[in-house]
Design a protein around this motif. Structure first.
Motif, PDB file in Angstrom:
ATOM      1  N   ARG A 169       1.016  -1.134   0.001  1.00  0.00           N
ATOM      2  CA  ARG A 169       0.107  -0.026  -0.103  1.00  0.00           C
ATOM      3  C   ARG A 169       0.919   1.204  -0.075  1.00  0.00           C
TER       4      ARG A 169
ATOM      5  N   THR B 207       3.909   0.284   5.055  1.00  0.00           N
ATOM      6  CA  THR B 207       3.383   1.119   3.827  1.00  0.00           C
ATOM      7  C   THR B 207       4.249   2.163   3.360  1.00  0.00           C
TER       8      THR B 207
ATOM      9  N   ASP C 107      -5.121   6.397  -1.653  1.00  0.00           N
ATOM     10  CA  ASP C 107      -4.094   5.457  -1.668  1.00  0.00           C
ATOM     11  C   ASP C 107      -4.037   4.600  -2.763  1.00  0.00           C
TER      12      ASP C 107
ATOM     13  N   TYR D 108       4.613   6.025   2.199  1.00  0.00           N
ATOM     14  CA  TYR D 108       4.047   7.344   2.165  1.00  0.00           C
ATOM     15  C   TYR D 108       4.643   8.255   1.389  1.00  0.00           C
TER      16      TYR D 108
ATOM     17  N   VAL E  24       0.334   5.460   0.482  1.00  0.00           N
ATOM     18  CA  VAL E  24      -0.701   6.363   1.082  1.00  0.00           C
ATOM     19  C   VAL E  24      -0.039   7.919   0.482  1.00  0.00           C
TER      20      VAL E  24
END
Length: 392
Positions: free
Chosen positions: A76, A200, A88, A202, A78
């Motif tokens: 993922r 994740t 996302d 970012y 974001v």
């Protein structure tokens, strides 16, 4: 000079692209010598992203599992601006067995590939050996190597230049390049991740510049910030201060392991081969590192080049025809990947209040919403780059 040795393939460059090519050739029993100017590979890592097509190539030589085990699977990403989360991108919809983008430091990738060579008696790796002379001789090449001041001649049917953007192979043959300096500058560093163990990625896009953050193994995280100029000797807390101002993340007190500034450039060699001498990876082309496509494009080069060498050496295929195909296919792959890197970098590096507002509106209302949002995972995973081979 000592007596000459003969190989089917000589690989100049013991980085990840050259070592992957050596593994692919070793698996097929091709007599190969790999030489690398540096006595030891550096511990710091510029490239950290390994995409699914590269993992498919690594699976051919049985090294995908070691890479996955040693890295962090990013499922993922974001995206924020300064004020809010814009949306996302999730990678779980990508085809098995790699529904993620792997974060693995280049030094670890290099180590895994080097250890893999131990399985192949037809491959020899020699570090601390410089390529100092090169000439095409008939259908093969004659190279001069220097090891600790001792000269040695080596003959090979093919020479693969996998020796990076400052390629000795390209220089010795005076192979011309088209180069563009794109102007953007960045500073990146690896920090302890404060025990978060967050897999994740970012991204923050703000009016004063971008911040990108990617997880690394060992409880670390890579931070990349856009800078107004190249910060060759930044203050110790410069990057942390930028991250705090733009993203609101406090890195104070976290150990910093590595820091490097870079300016973005792009170049492509006009031809990826000259007779039996073939360029591969950064020796042939360099694109913006933003987006993590460079090393993976080089892996695609190595995959196709291994097939070319095997077809000529084992199946009697026409070398000139196969090398022309390599040139055509891999130049196209680079152009597509480089355009994507350029577009992504342009979008992410616009500064100023108006540009930032428009970017946030585009990301939140268009790019990160259906139907375009569903197209982003294969796009960023390089599944839609032409020139991929073998089952992706």
């Amino acid at each position: 000079m000592e007596g000459r040795s003969q190989y089917e393939v000589l690989i100049a460059g013991g980085g990840p692209v050259g070592l992957l090519l050596a593994n692919l050739l070793g698996q097929r029993g091709i007599r190969t010598l790999v030489v690398e100017r540096r006595p030891q590979m550096g511990a710091s890592s510029m490239a950290i992203g390994v995409t699914p097509p590269s993992l498919v190539i690594l699976r051919q030589v049985g090294l995908d599992a070691a890479c996955v085990a040693g890295g962090v699977a990013v499922e993922r990403a974001v995206v924020h601006d300064r004020r809010r989360c814009l949306g996302d991108v999730t990678f779980g919809s990508l085809p098995a067995p790699y529904p993620f983008i792997l974060c693995l430091p280049q030094a670890d990738t290099t180590r895994i590939l080097e250890e893999g060579l131990a399985r192949f008696p037809s491959v020899t790796l020699r570090r601390g050996v410089a390529l100092t002379g090169l000439r095409v001789q008939g259908e093969g090449v004659c190279a001069t190597l220097d090891e600790g001041g001792v000269g040695r001649g080596v003959e090979a049917r093919f020479l693969a230049g996998c020796d990076g953007h400052d390629s000795d192979v390209r220089r010795l043959l005076a192979m011309p390049v088209r180069e563009t300096r794109l102007g953007q500058t960045f500073l990146m560093a690896d920090f302890d991740d404060g025990g978060a163990r967050d897999g994740t990625a970012y991204l923050w896009f703000t009016e004063t510049g971008s911040v990108e953050s990617f997880p690394l193994p060992g409880g670390r995280r890579r931070w990349v910030v856009l800078t107004p100029k190249l910060e060759r000797a930044p203050a110790a807390d410069f990057l942390a201060a930028v991250v705090k101002a733009r993203a609101g993340v406090d890195l104070a007190g976290r150990r910093k392991h590595f820091e490097s500034a870079f300016a973005v450039q792009e170049f492509m060699c006009r031809n990826f081969h000259r007779g039996p001498v073939v360029l591969c990876g950064d020796a042939a082309h360099v694109m913006s590192p933003i987006g993590g496509q460079g090393m993976n494009t080089g892996f695609g080069d190595a995959d196709l080049l291994a097939d070319v060498f095997v077809a000529v050496l084992r199946e009697g295929a026409d070398a000139a025809e196969r090398l022309r195909a390599y040139d055509r296919v891999r130049q196209r792959a680079f152009r597509v990947a480089a355009r994507r890197a350029r577009r992504g970098m342009w979008l992410g590096t616009r500064t100023g209040a108006a540009a930032s507002w428009l970017r946030s509106l585009f990301l939140r209302a268009v790019l990160l919403r259906p139907p375009l949002r569903a197209r982003l995972p294969p796009y960023f995973a390089m599944l839609t780059i032409p020139g991929r081979l073998k089952g992706v």
